[in-house]
Design an enzyme around this catalytic site. Structure first.
Site, PDB file in Angstrom:
ATOM      1  N   GLU A 286     -19.985  14.574  93.567  1.00 39.04           N
ATOM      2  CA  GLU A 286     -19.581  15.926  93.932  1.00 39.04           C
ATOM      3  C   GLU A 286     -20.585  17.011  93.566  1.00 39.04           C
ATOM      4  O   GLU A 286     -20.191  18.067  93.078  1.00 39.04           O
ATOM      5  CB  GLU A 286     -18.228  16.227  93.293  1.00 39.04           C
ATOM      6  N   HIS A 310     -12.234  13.556  98.840  1.00 36.04           N
ATOM      7  CA  HIS A 310     -12.317  13.424  97.380  1.00 36.04           C
ATOM      8  C   HIS A 310     -13.438  14.294  96.807  1.00 36.04           C
ATOM      9  O   HIS A 310     -13.199  15.105  95.911  1.00 36.04           O
ATOM     10  CB  HIS A 310     -12.536  11.947  97.020  1.00 36.04           C
ATOM     11  N   GLU A 311     -14.626  14.136  97.332  1.00 36.71           N
ATOM     12  CA  GLU A 311     -15.754  14.905  96.776  1.00 36.71           C
ATOM     13  C   GLU A 311     -15.569  16.403  97.012  1.00 36.71           C
ATOM     14  O   GLU A 311     -15.906  17.228  96.159  1.00 36.71           O
ATOM     15  CB  GLU A 311     -17.097  14.420  97.348  1.00 36.71           C
ATOM     16  N   HIS A 314     -13.289  17.907  94.444  1.00 38.67           N
ATOM     17  CA  HIS A 314     -13.957  18.189  93.163  1.00 38.67           C
ATOM     18  C   HIS A 314     -14.496  19.622  93.095  1.00 38.67           C
ATOM     19  O   HIS A 314     -14.786  20.108  91.999  1.00 38.67           O
ATOM     20  CB  HIS A 314     -15.123  17.222  92.942  1.00 38.67           C
ATOM     21  N   GLU A 333     -10.997  13.377  87.509  1.00 39.59           N
ATOM     22  CA  GLU A 333     -10.768  12.384  88.558  1.00 39.59           C
ATOM     23  C   GLU A 333      -9.300  12.231  88.992  1.00 39.59           C
ATOM     24  O   GLU A 333      -9.022  12.076  90.174  1.00 39.59           O
ATOM     25  CB  GLU A 333     -11.360  11.035  88.159  1.00 39.59           C
ATOM     26  N   ASP A 388     -19.705   6.073  80.735  1.00 39.97           N
ATOM     27  CA  ASP A 388     -19.500   5.286  81.946  1.00 39.97           C
ATOM     28  C   ASP A 388     -18.317   4.319  81.813  1.00 39.97           C
ATOM     29  O   ASP A 388     -17.685   3.962  82.796  1.00 39.97           O
ATOM     30  CB  ASP A 388     -20.770   4.445  82.177  1.00 39.97           C
ATOM     31  N   TYR A 396      -8.620   7.757  87.358  1.00 39.19           N
ATOM     32  CA  TYR A 396      -8.391   8.027  88.773  1.00 39.19           C
ATOM     33  C   TYR A 396      -6.923   7.869  89.165  1.00 39.19           C
ATOM     34  O   TYR A 396      -6.278   8.803  89.624  1.00 39.19           O
ATOM     35  CB  TYR A 396      -9.235   7.076  89.629  1.00 39.19           C
TER      36      TYR A 396
HETATM   37  N1  BES Z   1     -17.742  11.866  90.112  1.00 40.77           N
HETATM   38  C1  BES Z   1     -17.480  10.592  90.674  1.00 40.77           C
HETATM   39  C2  BES Z   1     -18.609   9.618  90.473  1.00 40.77           C
HETATM   40  C3  BES Z   1     -18.999   9.369  89.032  1.00 40.77           C
HETATM   41  C4  BES Z   1     -18.067   9.295  88.017  1.00 40.77           C
HETATM   42  C5  BES Z   1     -20.323   9.178  88.714  1.00 40.77           C
HETATM   43  C6  BES Z   1     -18.474   9.070  86.703  1.00 40.77           C
HETATM   44  C7  BES Z   1     -20.728   8.949  87.409  1.00 40.77           C
HETATM   45  C8  BES Z   1     -19.799   8.898  86.391  1.00 40.77           C
HETATM   46  C9  BES Z   1     -17.131  10.687  92.161  1.00 40.77           C
HETATM   47  O1  BES Z   1     -16.415  11.826  92.499  1.00 40.77           O
HETATM   48  C10 BES Z   1     -16.255   9.535  92.518  1.00 40.77           C
HETATM   49  O2  BES Z   1     -15.181   9.466  91.984  1.00 40.77           O
HETATM   50  N2  BES Z   1     -16.702   8.673  93.406  1.00 40.77           N
HETATM   51  C11 BES Z   1     -15.950   7.527  93.872  1.00 40.77           C
HETATM   52  C12 BES Z   1     -15.325   7.785  95.213  1.00 40.77           C
HETATM   53  C13 BES Z   1     -13.910   8.185  95.233  1.00 40.77           C
HETATM   54  C14 BES Z   1     -13.384   8.229  96.663  1.00 40.77           C
HETATM   55  C15 BES Z   1     -12.981   7.452  94.331  1.00 40.77           C
HETATM   56  C16 BES Z   1     -16.916   6.384  94.081  1.00 40.77           C
HETATM   57  O3  BES Z   1     -18.111   6.601  94.026  1.00 40.77           O
HETATM   58  O4  BES Z   1     -16.459   5.268  94.307  1.00 40.77           O
HETATM   59 ZN    ZN Z   2     -14.404  11.709  91.772  1.00 41.33          ZN
END
Ligand code: BES
Ligand code: ZN
Length: 617
Positions: A286, A310-311, A314, A333, A388, A396
């Site tokens: 995002e 989703h993005e 954010h 999330e 991480d 989520y």
């Molecule tokens: N912000 C996240 C990606 C992220 C989280 C990167 C933690 C590094 C550390 C992003 O918004 C996200 O949640 N992406 C998901 C997609 C979503 C539709 C659930 C993904 O990349 O799978």
């Molecule tokens: Zn996200």
């Protein structure tokens, strides 16, 4: 006697005071960052960087305008693998004394800078190293069009410090500007105001006027072209991807409008999306004003655009109101999944969004079984760990169901007003779980018992019920198949030609125990799953390919693991392979070939699964 009592009391009071002081000193210490923004905070950052593909370095300077909040003269910055040349005061051009602390894994080295009186602006001259974890340097062969090199960054959660010296904590916000020099045949874009076409000089200027946390700093450089989607949205991609991307994202303006009517004005002016090369380790990121996205959502049928919702969501949950620490990740999330589903519901209807909710619930229940109990609380405890580790379906999907439970308890109307006022009141601030909960008690319902959700493991008994007849039917189809029904009969009775990605996901995930190669062959014969061009379906099918040992699917498995680097797809497949000696051998063989093409984030995860010891690089 009496004196004695007083003496005791003094001891107790004294002890309490000492404890309180210890706690308050410690309270200023941030998890995963050595910054002390309570003393000195970066207000504005200006980057002046040259992008050099030859040496794989970003080099130049970072100038920081400081807000000196307390009488302290040490500034602490997070760095990880940066080479620091010198640090200068902008007050009088004098060089400042600095030192780099010992290296700690994941966290990097703390850069301490001695500020003289009155110094409120400094410039750090530095360069990043080729191994910088946020940055992936792609050769032309690793891009889609194979003509030009490409670079992109991924700063969340604590990788900004591998390419920018900064206060790398979501508790601090700053505005930023940048001047980036790239080879003249390439275009640079950032999480900021962006150019829409190349210029001859290869120098691009950027500005982000709204204060953001460091994890939202982002840069991409490549042979990029831009096309407009709507009045305030558009797409960047390599030339051969662009048209397909524009077609896929046709509903983006609708999503922005739907989001605004739910939770208030979009505060970032433009909303653009860039499609990165397929090694991008996430589905989406995002980055404000410019979502970074994987090309694996370009399914050709718009079936995976929930990721854009989703993005986009954010832009409120996360970018406007930001988790104060990574222990509060669900505030980013969980809210975003909830908001995403509301956007999807308002555009595509409840039946559609309930399918998403069912997939989310099934994934959550499966993951709860795998995780340690403490990691299934909404409020995480990531002290001493890589943030991480918090990226599980707890933040989520448990987060999503908590908010949905609240919605169902108080009614949608009241809940929407509450959320709208929450985003308005706390815009451009960071938020802890505790602060949110007390706001919730005061402004929504003071009788809600959230302990079972926030401070306890698993999924509480008052979790919402998801109703989706469509996916229930799909479940029946899967059951009939297990009982021996021919795929051709299923096709006719369940109209599988009309199934969307989500029907297929549910169908394939219903086969919890491994199928036999013969069953796989029958499914494949009818539904051509090995040939699917849809990454979500391919992923689920490949899990079954591995589980069953279905040989005809193996070449595609290897191809899928090599052609894209999205961690969500890689991780379960490598994990599944690693459960048998034969699979492990296959995994190691594929990984040896594929690893150089993966981003560091994905590499780190797969290295762990396969116990891979990288030779020094
Ligand atoms: N912000 C996240 C990606 C992220 C989280 C990167 C933690 C590094 C550390 C992003 O918004 C996200 O949640 N992406 C998901 C997609 C979503 C539709 C659930 C993904 O990349 O799978
Ligand atoms: Zn996200």
């Amino acid at each position: 006697m009496i004196l004695n009592k007083w003496a005791k009391l003094r001891v107790v009071v004294g002890a309490v005071l000492v404890l309180w002081m210890m706690v308050s000193v410690e309270a200023q210490e941030l998890p995963h960052s050595c910054a002390r923004p309570d003393q000195i905070a970066i207000e504005h950052l200006h980057l002046d960087l040259k992008v050099d593909f030859e040496s794989q370095k970003l080099s130049g300077s970072a100038t920081m305008k400081l807000d000196r909040r307390k009488a302290a003269d040490m500034l602490y910055l997070d760095t990880n693998g940066l080479k620091i040349f010198k640090i200068q005061s902008q007050l009088n051009g004098k060089e400042l004394k600095w030192s780099l602390g010992e290296y700690k894994s994941n966290l990097g080295s703390c850069l301490s800078v001695e500020l003289a009186d009155g110094v409120d602006e400094i410039t750090v001259y530095y360069e990043s190293q080729p191994g910088a974890e946020a940055v992936q340097w792609l050769t032309p062969e690793q891009t889609t069009d194979k003509k030009h090199p490409f670079l992109f960054t991924q700063s969340q959660a604590i990788l900004a410090r591998t390419w920018v010296p900064c206060q790398d904590t979501p508790a601090v916000r700053m505005t930023y500007s940048a001047k980036i020099q790239v080879p003249p045949e390439l275009l640079a874009v950032m999480s900021a105001s962006n150019p829409q076409k190349k210029n001859k000089t290869g120098v691009y200027e950027f500005e982000m006027k709204q204060p953001i946390p460091a994890y939202l700093l982002a840069l991409a450089v490549g042979d990029l072209k831009f096309l407009k989607l709507g009045p305030r949205s558009g797409v960047y991609a390599e030339p051969s991807v662009l048209k397909k991307a524009v077609w896929e994202l046709a509903d983006t303006e609708k999503m922005i409008s739907a989001a605004e009517s739910l939770y208030g004005a979009y505060r970032w002016d433009r909303y653009d999306v860039i499609f990165l090369p397929s090694s991008f380790p996430f589905g989406g990121m995002e980055n404000p004003r410019l979502t970074f996205a994987t090309p694996t959502i370009l399914a050709g049928d718009r079936s995976l655009v929930a990721l854009i919702a989703h993005e986009l969501a954010h832009s409120w949950s996360g970018n406007l109101v930001t988790n104060a620490t990574w222990d509060d990740f669900w505030l980013n999330e969980g809210f975003t999944v909830y908001f995403e589903q509301r956007i999807m519901e308002s555009i595509y209807g409840r039946e559609y969004s309930e399918m998403l909710a069912r997939l989310s619930l099934d994934g959550l229940l499966a993951e709860i079984k795998e995780l340690e109990a403490r990691d299934t609380w909404l409020k995480l405890d990531l002290r001493g760990r890589n943030p991480d580790d918090g990226m599980t379906s707890i933040a989520y999907d448990k987060g999503y169901f908590f908010l949905r439970m609240l919605e169902e308890k108080v009614g949608r109307k009241k809940f929407d007003l509450f959320l709208k006022s929450y985003f308005k009141k706390f815009a451009f601030q960071s938020m802890t779980t505790e602060r949110f909960l007390s706001y919730l008690k005061e402004n929504l319902d003071n009788k809600i018992d959230f302990n079972a959700w926030v401070y306890s493991p698993g999924l509480p008994a008052d979790a919402p019920v998801v109703e989706t007849k469509a996916l229930d039917r799909v479940g029946q189809a899967a059951q009939l198949f297990l009982e021996g029904a021919a795929p051709s009969v299923l096709a006719a009775d369940f109209k599988t030609d009309q199934w969307t990605t989500h029907h297929w996901n549910h169908f394939l995930r219903s086969f919890k125990n491994d199928l036999s190669p013969a069953q796989m062959k029958r499914l494949d014969g009818q539904f051509k799953l090995t040939q699917s061009g849809n990454s979500e379906i391919t992923h689920d099918w490949m899990i079954l390919v591995i589980g069953s040992g279905y040989q005809a699917g193996m070449p595609r498995l290897e191809e899928f693991l090599t052609e894209q680097g999205r961690r969500k797809f890689l991780q379960p497949l490598y994990e599944k392979m690693a459960t048998t000696p034969e699979g492990l051998e296959r995994a190691n063989r594929i990984y040896a070939k594929a690893r150089p093409g993966y981003h560091a984030v994905s590499r780190q995860t797969i290295d762990q699964i396969l116990n891979y010891q990288p030779t020094k690089n």
